[in-house]
Every structure is written in structure tokens, then in C-alpha cells.
Design an enzyme around this catalytic site. Structure first.
Site, PDB file in Angstrom:
ATOM      1  N   CYS A   1     -31.639 -18.825  35.458  1.00  0.00           N
ATOM      2  CA  CYS A   1     -32.890 -18.684  36.211  1.00  0.00           C
ATOM      3  C   CYS A   1     -33.392 -20.042  36.689  1.00  0.00           C
ATOM      4  CB  CYS A   1     -33.923 -18.013  35.330  1.00  0.00           C
ATOM      5  SG  CYS A   1     -33.951 -18.714  33.696  1.00  0.00           S
TER       6      CYS A   1
ATOM      7  N   GLU B   1     -40.837 -13.882  32.126  1.00  0.00           N
ATOM      8  CA  GLU B   1     -39.991 -15.021  32.516  1.00  0.00           C
ATOM      9  C   GLU B   1     -39.064 -14.483  33.592  1.00  0.00           C
ATOM     10  OE1 GLU B   1     -40.136 -18.021  31.345  1.00  0.00           O
ATOM     11  OE2 GLU B   1     -40.934 -17.932  29.309  1.00  0.00           O
TER      12      GLU B   1
ATOM     13  N   GLU C   1     -33.273 -15.923  45.543  1.00  0.00           N
ATOM     14  CA  GLU C   1     -32.464 -16.283  44.377  1.00  0.00           C
ATOM     15  C   GLU C   1     -31.079 -15.646  44.495  1.00  0.00           C
ATOM     16  OE1 GLU C   1     -33.342 -14.497  40.513  1.00  0.00           O
ATOM     17  OE2 GLU C   1     -33.228 -16.494  39.634  1.00  0.00           O
TER      18      GLU C   1
ATOM     19  N   LYS D   1     -34.640  -4.725  23.575  1.00  0.00           N
ATOM     20  CA  LYS D   1     -33.602  -4.076  24.378  1.00  0.00           C
ATOM     21  C   LYS D   1     -32.783  -5.120  25.130  1.00  0.00           C
ATOM     22  CE  LYS D   1     -32.941  -2.496  28.559  1.00  0.00           C
ATOM     23  NZ  LYS D   1     -31.500  -2.588  28.786  1.00  0.00           N
TER      24      LYS D   1
END
Ligand code: NAP
Ligand code: MG
Length: 486
Positions: A300, A266, A397, A192
């Protein structure tokens, strides 16, 4: 003329060099790819994917509901039992090799579509995303019939049906990171893509169909978070591989706890980028720029926390500001563009909220003086200088082109500061001394530590995190482990 003016008056205008998109054929509407065919969604629903640089609709995309997820998982199960599980490994390799070749053949088309859908500069999709995606298929094609050599004296088996969920920052590349090792290990796949960037995965589905891969071995279902959740919760899925936010990663970990499903995650990052006084300073500035402004900071492993040794801080920051003035922010289709569009409005609002908070708190801020395009989703490259370790800008983040800068005096101090985070995906070190590199790479709690470079990737090199950045590795021999039973 004072220094500030000399920076701002620099004229870096280039004539636009637009990549042509005439050769790109996009359909009005895209269906789900299940059992080797494009099929209408049983949900009967569609949504729009847009170009973040213009706000214009690109295509309608099928929205997979629970019944569609079920059809895709059943397709993958049938394919696993009837063909894929029994196929000799060297034949599996042939398909992976073919997929890699076909991506290469259509690389230009893929690059343009990736930039249209994500907002990333064409130079990046052309030189980084697409070639690296092809290389992952080549690399894992090589492993398919050598699993016994990868894990000597151990009997390894495939898992069965794998559900894979990926984010919007590197759509084709993340699809390749997921699909290639899963197939090499003999599993079948339901993938997906992210809601805002489904197009290159659907183009990959065309390649998968055209390369003759047996129907059902790879299924690609588009949709929202609920589609992903339905895949995670499907009882006939043997493993979930997820790349995305830590928040959703935790939800998935809860959902799979107490089941037999294998899981690899991840997740987010907040990488420390450390520059010592003995570093090659101009190269370090390039590395810093690449580390945080590459792909609009939608990375990331972005080097989002800069630590500079105190004695060179003024010089480095002034060079960094100077370099930022020459960064071109604008149309992703222009080959000169360094920083393209922010992928979606939610993300841009989130980045702007961080910037507003930092300014309101009185932290020293610097943004390049460039004008942003009037239309589309853009953000200026931004520095926050002298930020406290406890500040939200340092702890959370941001996932945008925003860099915080702190100074340090000793190696012990910087190790402690760098590790003081919930994340542990990557880090960067700039120094002339090999001994410092070795000491830091042992002591930094990060899956990858780059030395005198940043954001370098190779399919043979494993990638993945510590702590809230997740677990499991992608790339290299290590990248096979999450897809095998031992
Ligand atoms: P996200 O919101 O976590 O979404 C990732 C994927 O999960 C999307 O396909 C999303 O679908 C789907 N999803 C959302 N809710 C779900 C649920 N409850 N169950 C199952 N699937 C669900 O992340 P994002 O905003 O797309 O991407 C940015 C994040 O990814 C950042 O935190 C970044 O650090 C991380 N990231 C990590 C790596 C790495 O390798 N460590 C690489 C790239 C990105 P929708 O798109 O429809 O929401
Ligand atoms: Mg889009």
C-alpha cells in the site's frame, strides 16, 4: 556495443537455491478457529487456496457464513465478559509474549507457508514478514500493563469485541498488526484473513491454541467478502479495524455510520518518491527499486510515483534500467528471487490492463528483458517515463511492479505534484540536505515520510494515512488509541 545492448547482454544467471519445504506440514482441509478449537463451518462450504507460482491447490479452506460469524462473535463476547476483561494486564502481556516466542520458534515454517500462499519471495517472508510479525507481539506485550503511562492522567478502557479484516499482501504481518494491540488493550478479536491467503493466519491460530490463551479471546474465520461484511454488520461488534482497498473501506464506513462501532481504516496509497539532484544517486536507485518492486509492488505504501529533479533525470533513469536488468523474477521459493508471483489472477489482470493502457496511450515504457516463468502469475518490472500528472497511471493505485516517472525543477513544484492525489499514506525523499527533508516532511500530506531510505518498518513507529488512505494508526503508542475508550 551501444548502451542498450550492454544492459541487455548482462548475464545475471544464478544456480537456483530452493528453500526446502519438506518440513512443512499442511492439512488437506482447514476449519474455522472459534472458541479455541478448529470447528467445521455451519455453512458446510469450503473453497480452495492456491499457490500463485504454480496454480496448484494447496488446501481446502472453510467458508464462514453468517451463522459462523455469529458463533465467532459470541465466542469473543463470552471470552471478553468471563475472562479477558477481568484478567490483570500483566497476565495479558504474558500471552502476547508467548505468541511472539512461538512465532519465532516456527519462523521457518511460517516463512515457507507465507511464500507458498502469497507468491512473495522466500527471502522477504523470511527476513521481513515473519520477524516483524513476531516483533509486533513483543512490542505490544510491553504496553499491556503500561497503558496508564501511555496516556497519563486519563482513564482508558478496552472496547469489547473487535472485528478485524485484512488483505492478501502481508497476511501474517497484518494479522499481527491487528491482533497484538487489540489484545494488549484488553479486547477480544474476530479476525478475517483475505480469501487468497488464509494459511498463516490459521497457523497462527494453532499457536494461539497451544499458548493457552483462554478460548474465544481470538477467533479466526476464513471466507470471502460476504464473511467480512457479515462481521462488519454484526450488532455485537464494538469496533472494526480494516486494512484493504479504498473501495471496500468506503463500503465499511457506510455500513458502520450511525452505529456505535468504532472504526479504523488502512487503505490504498500512491506514494511520491522524490529524488533531488543532490542525492546519493546509487543509493536512491536502490531505494526506488525497493520501494516499487519489493513484494511485487503489492504494498500500500509502494513508492509508485517517482519524481526526479530534471538535471539528473537521464542519469538516474539509465541507472534504474541497468539495475532492473539484475532483478530476478521467478520462483518465490528460490532464495535468489527478487520479484515473486503476483498473488492472484484478478490482480494480475488489473496490472496488465494498466500496462496495456499506458502503452496504447503512447507513453514511453521500459520493461526488464527477463523471461517470465511459463507457468504461474508473473509480471515484469515496468517503468512509464514522462507521464502526465493527470494520467490514470499516476492517479490510480496499480498495486503491482509498475513505476511512473515524472521530472520537476523546484521544491515547490514537486510538493504540489506529490500532494496532487487522493491518497496520502507515505512518501520518500532523497537529498543531501537536512533542511529539504524537514521542509518536505512538513509539507507532504503523507502519514509516513522516509528520508534517504524506503519501506523501513518498526513496531514502535506509527503507520497510517491521510485522505483516502484512511484514518487511525497502527504501530507505536498511537496504535493503542484505536483499541481504547478514553
Ligand atoms: P480488499 O479487496 O479491500 O480486501 C481486503 C479484505 O476485505 C479482504 O479480507 C476481503 O475479503 C475483505 N472484504 C471484501 N469485501 C468486503 C466487504 N464488502 N465487507 C467487508 N470485508 C470485505 O483489498 P485487497 O484486494 O485484499 O488488498 C489490496 C488493497 O489493500 C490495496 O488497495 C492496498 O493498498 C490495500 N492495503 C492497504 C494497507 C494499509 O496499511 N494502508 C496495507 C495493505 C493493503 P476477500 O479477500 O474475500 O475479498
Ligand atoms: Mg493462495
Amino acid at each position: 556495443m551501444n548502451k542498450e545492448n550492454s544492459i541487455n547482454n548482462f548475464n545475471w544467471s544464478y544456480a537456483t537455491a530452493l528453500e526446502s519445504s519438506d518440513h512443512i506440514k499442511l492439512q488437506e482441509r482447514y476449519e474455522l478457529f472459534i472458541n479455541g478449537k478448529f470447528v467445521k463451518p455451519l455453512s458446510k462450504k469450503y473453497y480452495e487456496t492456491q499457490n500463485p507460482a504454480s496454480g496448484k491447490k494447496i488446501a481446502n479452506i472453510a467458508l464462514a457464513g453468517e451463522l459462523d460469524v455469529n458463533a465467532a462473535v459470541n465466542g469473543a463476547r463470552q471470552a471478553y465478559n468471563k475472562t479477558w476483561k477481568k484478567m490483570p494486564a500483566k497476565e495479558r502481556a504474558v500471552y502476547l509474549f508467548r505468541i511472539a516466542r512461538m512465532i519465532q520458534e516456527r519462523a521457518r515454517e511460517f516463512a515457507v507457508i507465507e511464500s507458498l500462499d502469497t507468491g512473495k519471495p522466500i527471502r522477504e517472508s523470511r527476513d521481513f514478514d515473519i520477524p516483524l510479525a513476531a516483533n509486533h507481539f513483543f512490542y505490544y506485550a510491553g504496553w499491556a500493563d503500561k497503558l496508564d503511562y501511555a496516556f497519563p492522567n486519563r482513564k482508558v478502557n478496552s472496547l469489547g469485541v473487535v472485528g478485524q479484516i485484512i488483505p492478501w499482501n502481508f497476511p501474517l504481518l497484518m494479522a499481527a498488526w491487528k491482533i497484538a494491540p487489540a489484545l494488549a488493550c484488553g479486547n477480544t478479536v474476530v479476525l478475517k484473513p483475505a480469501e487468497t491467503t488464509p494459511l498463516t493466519a490459521l497457523k497462527l491460530a494453532e499457536i494461539i491454541r497451544d499458548c493457552g490463551l483462554p478460548p474465544g479471546v481470538v477467533n479466526i474465520i476464513t471466507g470471502f467478502g460476504q464473511t467480512g461484511a457479515a462481521l462488519v454488520n454484526h450488532p455485537d461488534v464494538n469496533k472494526i479495524a480494516f486494512t484493504g482497498s479504498t473501495e471496500v473501506g468506503k463500503l465499511i464506513q457506510h455500513a458502520t455510520a450511525g452505529t456505535n462501532k468504532k472504526l479504523s481504516l488502512e487503505l490504498g496509497g500512491k506514494a511520491a518518491h522524490i529524488v533531488f539532484a543532490d542525492a546519493a544517486i546509487n543509493q536512491a536507485v536502490e531505494g526506488i527499486v525497493n520501494g516499487i518492486f519489493f513484494n511485487q509492488g503489492h504494498v500500500c505504501c509502494a513508492g509508485s510515483r517517482l519524481f526526479v529533479q530534471e538535471t539528473i533525470a537521464d542519469e538516474l533513469i539509465s541507472k534504474l534500467k541497468f539495475r532492473m536488468e539484475s532483478l530476478l523474477v521467478g520462483d518465490p521459493m528460490d532464495k535468489n528471487t527478487d520479484i515473486g508471483a503476483i498473488n492472484n489472477k484478478v490482480q494480475l489482470d488489473k496490472i496488465n490492463e494498466f500496462i496495456k493502457t499506458g502503452i496504447a496511450e503512447g507513453i514511453e515504457v521500459h520493461q526488464s528483458s527477463c523471461d517470465l516463468p511459463k507457468k504461474g502469475l508473473y509480471c515484469k518490472p515496468t517503468l512509464f517515463i514522462g507521464v502526465a500528472q493527470s494520467n490514470r497511471l499516476v492517479q490510480e493505485e496499480i498495486f503491482g511492479p509498475v513505476l511512473t516517472i515524472q521530472t520537476f525543477r523546484t521544491i515547490e513544484e514537486v510538493i504540489e505534484k506529490a500532494n496532487n492525489t487522493n491518497y496520502g499514506l507515505s512518501a520518500g525523499v532523497w537529498t543531501d540536505k537536512g533542511a529539504k527533508i524537514l521542509q518536505l516532511s512538513a509539507k507532504l500530506k503523507a502519514g509516513v515520510v522516509w528520508a534517504n531510505t524506503y519501506n523501513k518498518f518498526d513496531p514502535a513507529s506509527p503507520f497510517g494515512g491521510f485522505k483516502e488512505s484512511g484514518f487511525g494508526r497502527e504501530g507505536g503508542v498511537h496504535g493503542l488509541i484505536p483499541y481504547l475508550n478514553f
